[in-house]
Design a protein around this motif. Structure first.
Motif, PDB file in Angstrom:
ATOM      1  N   ARG A   8       0.835  -1.210   0.000  1.00  0.00           N
ATOM      2  CA  ARG A   8       0.000   0.000   0.000  1.00  0.00           C
ATOM      3  C   ARG A   8       0.869   1.259   0.000  1.00  0.00           C
ATOM      4  O   ARG A   8       0.657   2.182  -0.780  1.00  0.00           O
ATOM      5  N   ARG A   9       1.861   1.284   0.887  1.00  0.00           N
ATOM      6  CA  ARG A   9       2.754   2.449   0.965  1.00  0.00           C
ATOM      7  C   ARG A   9       3.487   2.663  -0.353  1.00  0.00           C
ATOM      8  O   ARG A   9       3.609   3.785  -0.844  1.00  0.00           O
ATOM      9  N   PHE A  10       3.990   1.571  -0.931  1.00  0.00           N
ATOM     10  CA  PHE A  10       4.731   1.688  -2.187  1.00  0.00           C
ATOM     11  C   PHE A  10       3.809   2.054  -3.351  1.00  0.00           C
ATOM     12  O   PHE A  10       4.115   2.959  -4.128  1.00  0.00           O
ATOM     13  N   ALA A  11       2.699   1.363  -3.471  1.00  0.00           N
ATOM     14  CA  ALA A  11       1.776   1.607  -4.595  1.00  0.00           C
ATOM     15  C   ALA A  11       1.223   3.033  -4.567  1.00  0.00           C
ATOM     16  O   ALA A  11       0.938   3.611  -5.616  1.00  0.00           O
ATOM     17  N   SER A  12       1.087   3.614  -3.382  1.00  0.00           N
ATOM     18  CA  SER A  12       0.554   4.973  -3.290  1.00  0.00           C
ATOM     19  C   SER A  12       1.505   5.998  -3.897  1.00  0.00           C
ATOM     20  O   SER A  12       1.097   7.121  -4.200  1.00  0.00           O
ATOM     21  N   THR A  13       2.768   5.625  -4.125  1.00  0.00           N
ATOM     22  CA  THR A  13       3.729   6.534  -4.747  1.00  0.00           C
ATOM     23  C   THR A  13       3.700   6.450  -6.271  1.00  0.00           C
ATOM     24  O   THR A  13       4.336   7.267  -6.936  1.00  0.00           O
ATOM     25  N   LEU A  14       2.985   5.469  -6.812  1.00  0.00           N
ATOM     26  CA  LEU A  14       2.961   5.257  -8.260  1.00  0.00           C
ATOM     27  C   LEU A  14       1.806   6.026  -8.889  1.00  0.00           C
ATOM     28  O   LEU A  14       0.657   5.876  -8.469  1.00  0.00           O
ATOM     29  N   PRO A  15       2.089   6.843  -9.894  1.00  0.00           N
ATOM     30  CA  PRO A  15       1.031   7.614 -10.552  1.00  0.00           C
ATOM     31  C   PRO A  15      -0.095   6.729 -11.087  1.00  0.00           C
ATOM     32  O   PRO A  15       0.148   5.634 -11.587  1.00  0.00           O
ATOM     33  N   ARG A  16      -1.303   7.218 -10.919  1.00  0.00           N
ATOM     34  CA  ARG A  16      -2.535   6.583 -11.412  1.00  0.00           C
ATOM     35  C   ARG A  16      -2.909   5.291 -10.692  1.00  0.00           C
ATOM     36  O   ARG A  16      -3.854   4.615 -11.078  1.00  0.00           O
ATOM     37  N   SER A  17      -2.161   4.916  -9.673  1.00  0.00           N
ATOM     38  CA  SER A  17      -2.464   3.703  -8.920  1.00  0.00           C
ATOM     39  C   SER A  17      -3.572   3.988  -7.915  1.00  0.00           C
ATOM     40  O   SER A  17      -3.596   5.050  -7.290  1.00  0.00           O
ATOM     41  N   SER A  18      -4.484   3.038  -7.769  1.00  0.00           N
ATOM     42  CA  SER A  18      -5.551   3.171  -6.767  1.00  0.00           C
ATOM     43  C   SER A  18      -5.807   1.813  -6.130  1.00  0.00           C
ATOM     44  O   SER A  18      -5.592   0.772  -6.740  1.00  0.00           O
ATOM     45  N   GLU A  19      -6.246   1.874  -4.883  1.00  0.00           N
ATOM     46  CA  GLU A  19      -6.513   0.656  -4.122  1.00  0.00           C
ATOM     47  C   GLU A  19      -8.014   0.427  -4.049  1.00  0.00           C
ATOM     48  O   GLU A  19      -8.788   1.380  -3.905  1.00  0.00           O
ATOM     49  N   HIS A  20      -8.411  -0.833  -4.118  1.00  0.00           N
ATOM     50  CA  HIS A  20      -9.831  -1.200  -4.053  1.00  0.00           C
ATOM     51  C   HIS A  20     -10.000  -2.460  -3.219  1.00  0.00           C
ATOM     52  O   HIS A  20      -9.131  -3.334  -3.219  1.00  0.00           O
ATOM     53  N   LEU A  21     -11.110  -2.560  -2.549  1.00  0.00           N
ATOM     54  CA  LEU A  21     -11.481  -3.765  -1.818  1.00  0.00           C
ATOM     55  C   LEU A  21     -12.629  -4.403  -2.582  1.00  0.00           C
ATOM     56  O   LEU A  21     -13.720  -3.843  -2.655  1.00  0.00           O
ATOM     57  N   ILE A  22     -12.371  -5.552  -3.181  1.00  0.00           N
ATOM     58  CA  ILE A  22     -13.352  -6.229  -4.021  1.00  0.00           C
ATOM     59  C   ILE A  22     -13.530  -7.643  -3.494  1.00  0.00           C
ATOM     60  O   ILE A  22     -12.565  -8.423  -3.452  1.00  0.00           O
TER      61      ILE A  22
END
Length: 120
Positions: A8-22
């Motif tokens: 989560r911490r790393f992915a939040s630094t990547l442009p256009r990345s978003s987190e979802h709970l599916i």
């Protein structure tokens, strides 16, 4: 070993990345394309990976990697055991998976930015 929080911490630094709970599963996407997904118990992390290279990856390190379930073999996807990877390996896999699904311009901008940052 790494955790979902590390990703989560790393992915939040990547442009256009978003987190979802599916369906109780944490997934990271660029637009509608999932590039990382965790099993419900967070012991497995699926990630984007070139189809033509995945059998070699799994064969080289079967304790770390496995093929996706049969219904997902049509996708560019591989699965890793979270307990078998360290944070550095996770970052490489997540970054490569992210690079597979962003436009070339976004990827080039991120690579330029990373090249100008001091090493951690």
């Amino acid at each position: 070993m790494f955790t979902v929080e590390d990703v989560r911490r790393f992915a939040s630094t990547l442009p256009r990345s978003s987190e979802h709970l599916i369906r109780d599963r944490v997934k990271f996407r660029v637009g509608k394309i999932v590039y990382v997904a965790f099993s419900r118990d967070e012991t497995l992390m699926g990630f984007g990976f070139p189809k033509e290279e995945r059998e070699a990856l799994v064969a080289a390190e079967p304790a770390k990697f496995l093929l996706p379930r049969e219904s997902d073999l049509r996708f560019h996807w591989v699965v890793a055991r979270t307990a078998a990877l360290d944070v550095t390996e996770m970052r490489e896999l997540v970054l490569d998976a992210w690079r597979m699904c962003v436009p070339k311009k976004v990827r080039a901008e991120q690579e330029l930015l990373a090249a100008t940052r001091p090493a951690p």
